[in-house]
Write a protein that holds these residues in place. Structure first.
Motif, PDB file in Angstrom:
ATOM      1  N   SER A 173     -36.590  11.060  35.097  1.00 42.64           N
ATOM      2  CA  SER A 173     -38.002  10.702  34.928  1.00 42.64           C
ATOM      3  C   SER A 173     -38.191   9.261  34.474  1.00 42.64           C
ATOM      4  O   SER A 173     -39.298   8.868  34.110  1.00 42.64           O
ATOM      5  CB  SER A 173     -38.656  11.650  33.922  1.00 42.64           C
ATOM      6  N   LYS A 211     -50.232   5.140  29.082  1.00 44.31           N
ATOM      7  CA  LYS A 211     -50.584   6.554  29.064  1.00 44.31           C
ATOM      8  C   LYS A 211     -49.570   7.270  28.171  1.00 44.31           C
ATOM      9  O   LYS A 211     -48.363   7.062  28.300  1.00 44.31           O
ATOM     10  CB  LYS A 211     -50.492   7.101  30.487  1.00 44.31           C
ATOM     11  N   PRO A 256     -38.294   6.330  36.147  1.00 43.77           N
ATOM     12  CA  PRO A 256     -39.326   5.546  36.862  1.00 43.77           C
ATOM     13  C   PRO A 256     -40.735   6.002  36.492  1.00 43.77           C
ATOM     14  O   PRO A 256     -41.615   5.167  36.244  1.00 43.77           O
ATOM     15  CB  PRO A 256     -39.029   5.838  38.337  1.00 43.77           C
ATOM     16  N   ALA A 257     -40.929   7.317  36.404  1.00 45.84           N
ATOM     17  CA  ALA A 257     -42.257   7.836  36.056  1.00 45.84           C
ATOM     18  C   ALA A 257     -42.645   7.396  34.648  1.00 45.84           C
ATOM     19  O   ALA A 257     -43.795   7.026  34.387  1.00 45.84           O
ATOM     20  CB  ALA A 257     -42.256   9.359  36.154  1.00 45.84           C
ATOM     21  N   SER A 258     -41.666   7.399  33.746  1.00 42.85           N
ATOM     22  CA  SER A 258     -41.942   7.027  32.369  1.00 42.85           C
ATOM     23  C   SER A 258     -42.305   5.542  32.268  1.00 42.85           C
ATOM     24  O   SER A 258     -43.199   5.160  31.501  1.00 42.85           O
ATOM     25  CB  SER A 258     -40.734   7.345  31.492  1.00 42.85           C
ATOM     26  N   ILE A 259     -41.616   4.728  33.062  1.00 43.21           N
ATOM     27  CA  ILE A 259     -41.946   3.289  33.059  1.00 43.21           C
ATOM     28  C   ILE A 259     -43.397   3.107  33.507  1.00 43.21           C
ATOM     29  O   ILE A 259     -44.168   2.366  32.890  1.00 43.21           O
ATOM     30  CB  ILE A 259     -40.984   2.507  33.987  1.00 43.21           C
ATOM     31  N   TRP A 260     -43.781   3.822  34.563  1.00 41.00           N
ATOM     32  CA  TRP A 260     -45.145   3.721  35.093  1.00 41.00           C
ATOM     33  C   TRP A 260     -46.158   4.188  34.047  1.00 41.00           C
ATOM     34  O   TRP A 260     -47.201   3.569  33.847  1.00 41.00           O
ATOM     35  CB  TRP A 260     -45.222   4.541  36.403  1.00 41.00           C
ATOM     36  N   GLU A 261     -45.834   5.258  33.340  1.00 40.10           N
ATOM     37  CA  GLU A 261     -46.726   5.741  32.283  1.00 40.10           C
ATOM     38  C   GLU A 261     -46.877   4.697  31.169  1.00 40.10           C
ATOM     39  O   GLU A 261     -47.969   4.477  30.651  1.00 40.10           O
ATOM     40  CB  GLU A 261     -46.178   7.033  31.659  1.00 40.10           C
ATOM     41  N   HIS A 262     -45.744   4.064  30.797  1.00 36.47           N
ATOM     42  CA  HIS A 262     -45.811   3.051  29.744  1.00 36.47           C
ATOM     43  C   HIS A 262     -46.651   1.858  30.171  1.00 36.47           C
ATOM     44  O   HIS A 262     -47.400   1.301  29.372  1.00 36.47           O
ATOM     45  CB  HIS A 262     -44.401   2.598  29.341  1.00 36.47           C
ATOM     46  N   ILE A 263     -46.492   1.464  31.446  1.00 35.80           N
ATOM     47  CA  ILE A 263     -47.255   0.308  31.926  1.00 35.80           C
ATOM     48  C   ILE A 263     -48.749   0.606  31.833  1.00 35.80           C
ATOM     49  O   ILE A 263     -49.553  -0.252  31.453  1.00 35.80           O
ATOM     50  CB  ILE A 263     -46.850  -0.030  33.385  1.00 35.80           C
ATOM     51  N   ARG A 264     -49.135   1.857  32.150  1.00 33.16           N
ATOM     52  CA  ARG A 264     -50.546   2.227  32.100  1.00 33.16           C
ATOM     53  C   ARG A 264     -50.979   2.619  30.682  1.00 33.16           C
ATOM     54  O   ARG A 264     -52.115   3.054  30.480  1.00 33.16           O
ATOM     55  CB  ARG A 264     -50.829   3.372  33.078  1.00 33.16           C
TER      56      ARG A 264
END
Lengths: 296, 258
Positions: free
Chosen positions: A171, A183, A173-181
């Motif tokens: 997870s 969320k 990549p998904a976690s990086i995306w969440e951090h960027i947003r």
């Protein structure tokens, strides 16, 4: 001792209100005590470390100091009100007047010093006192850290809460995306550390902090006689000093992100959990405490 | 030891100091004498821990000829200007004598030639300044342990004091004369020498001519330059500031291993 596992506290009243939240016991007293003693030690180690650095504001690689071509040096140029601060990195000079090289002294006049007054303990130039503060808090940091490492193994805090699972790693990549947003996890997911958080904690706890200790010991001529292997591992005493500085800088960066995340995730809830241990989690499904609900 | 280091008053001072320092009031705190002493008490722990780890005969790392620093930074005094020293220096130290006094059975007075005739040791070692920098140099000198065996220490002797020809201030009354001291374990360590040669040439004035102490496993301020007199003593209390060295009297640790 359940760290992040849900050990429900009775929150019958809040369970009734919308949105439903429940308090979980997130950090044990041991972890909270370690955290705050460690935070204080690292702050004082940083500020007294900069005092020590100011006595020889340059970094070299190898066993000895390369006075002609250091990797980094912080100097001043000129005198009196016209004094400039010059920081040279790999031969490239930068004007850092006011912060590095030349900054205001006690009398308000520019003073020739690498790190400014507000960044050193004591604020005046005093290598002897800086060393006393540094070594006292180094001992506190080491004893506190040794306790913590033993605790994370014994209580399985390391294995259960800090070590990433295979699903965690998938997870990323998904976690990086969440951090960027910005969320943040909610519900059941908020009871656990996310994968980037786990990796950051592991790198700092089992990487950077031990590295600080070992490179610090490598600078001690007594320790070098006892363990000459330290010099070999770090490529020399001056290399160890440079790694000590870079590692400390990395911990400062970690600290800034850590504080940013605390604000992003909710200052009150995060501070409550690291002070009292209790952390509020929003529940989407009807909360268990609600169904067990006390008399309405 | 633990009890004396962590008595209640010291712990209270430390907690108060840490808390206030974190709040940014570190200056008044750090300047307070009692707090400074409490903060400095960790030195005892460091010294005992290193003495525990470090066996008495354990050698400091030695280096290859190729690793000798091309530039060895002279620090502290680099050109003592007292009339007595200048006269000795200008005569090529022909009239210089090393006095060995204090708690010894046989006080000695040795010329440079006599010192050169004593058992010697040559070593290439690293010099670590308390400020942070390091240089590597090659040293040849008389083994201090052999010299002290010749003078025969009295049983009360606990420290060897090195009285030097340089002053770091301009008091002019001797109160800022450089001096240093080491314990007997370090005095009899095989690498502890009174060095008269540096990098295969007679020691030059910036580096402490005619002799300097090399007490490896310690920082640079312990490596006293311009040594004129050795004194065996039972206690350091009566000397200058009472802390066993010029820099020690000004806040540095007596134990220079870290």
């Amino acid at each position: 001792m359940s760290e992040l596992a849900a050990e429900d506290a009775a929150v019958t009243a809040s369970a009734i209100a919308e949105p439903r939240t429940r308090l979980i016991y997130r950090h044990t007293l041991w972890v909270r005590s370690w955290h705050w003693i460690n935070a204080l030690s690292l702050l004082l180690l940083l500020l007294s470390g900069l005092q020590i650095f100011n006595a020889d504001p340059q970094l070299s690689w190898g066993m000895t100091t390369n006075f002609d071509h250091p990797l980094v040096s912080i100097d001043s140029a000129g005198d009196g009100p016209r004094m400039r601060g010059v920081t040279t990195v790999f031969g490239h000079p930068f004007d850092t007047t006011g912060v590095l090289g030349a900054s205001k002294g006690a009398d308000g006049q520019p003073e020739d010093r690498a790190f400014p007054r507000w960044a050193t303990i004591p604020s005046l130039r005093d290598l002897g006192a800086g060393r006393h503060w540094h070594f006292l808090f180094a001992w506190i940091f080491v004893l506190n850290g040794a306790f913590f490492v033993a605790y994370t193994l014994w209580s399985r805090h390391l294995k259960r809460d800090l070590w990433p699972t295979v699903e965690d790693l998938k997870s990323i990549p998904a976690s990086i995306w969440e951090h960027i947003r910005l969320k943040h996890a909610e519900g059941e997911a908020a009871t656990r550390y996310n994968v980037l958080q786990k990796l950051a904690y592991l790198v700092v706890l089992y990487g950077l902090l031990p590295l600080m200790l070992l490179t610090g010991l490598t600078m001690s001529p007594g320790m070098d006689a006892a363990f000459p292997g330290l010099l070999w591992v770090f490529g020399g005493r001056q290399s160890a000093r440079t790694i000590h500085f870079l590692s400390a800088s990395s911990i400062v960066i970690f600290f800034l992100i850590h504080i940013f995340e605390v604000f992003a995730a909710g200052l009150f809830n995060e501070m409550r959990s690291i002070v009292t241990g209790y952390f509020a989690v929003k529940t989407t499904a009807p909360a268990r405490v609600a169904s067990e609900g006390a008399g309405e | 030891m633990i009890r004396s280091m962590f008595n209640r008053r010291r712990v209270a001072a430390l907690i108060a100091a840490s808390g206030a320092a974190a709040l940014g009031a570190c200056d008044q705190i750090a300047d307070d004498d009692k707090v400074a002493r409490a903060v400095g008490s960790a030195e005892v722990l460091t010294r005992k821990a290193q003495r525990l780890i470090l066996s008495p005969g354990q050698l400091a790392p030695e280096y290859k000829e190729s690793e000798i620093s091309r530039f060895f930074k002279p620090n502290g005094s680099t050109d003592p200007d007292s009339d007595a020293y200048v006269a000795l220096r200008d005569a090529g130290f022909r009239d210089w004598k090393l006095e060995v006094a204090g708690l010894v059975e046989h006080p000695l007075s040795l010329s440079l030639d006599q010192l050169r005739a004593l058992p010697s040791r040559t070593q290439i070692t690293r010099h670590d300044c308390v400020e942070g920098w390091s240089c590597i140099g090659k040293w040849k000198g008389a083994k201090l342990g052999d010299l002290l065996a010749r003078a025969k220490l009295k049983p009360q002797a606990k420290y060897i004091v090195f009285h030097c020809a340089d002053s770091l201030g301009d008091a002019g009354d001797g109160s800022d004369d450089y001096y240093e001291s080491i314990g007997l374990a370090d005095a009899f360590h095989p690498q502890t020498i009174l060095a008269y040669d540096m990098n295969d040439a007679p020691l030059e004035v910036p580096h402490g001519a005619p002799i300097r102490l090399r007490v490896e496993r310690h920082l640079g301020y312990k490596q006293a330059k311009y040594v004129m007199k050795l004194e065996a003593v039972a206690s350091l209390d009566h000397l200058h500031g009472g802390h066993g060295g010029y820099w020690e009297d000004r806040g540095y640790e007596w134990y220079g291993g870290i």
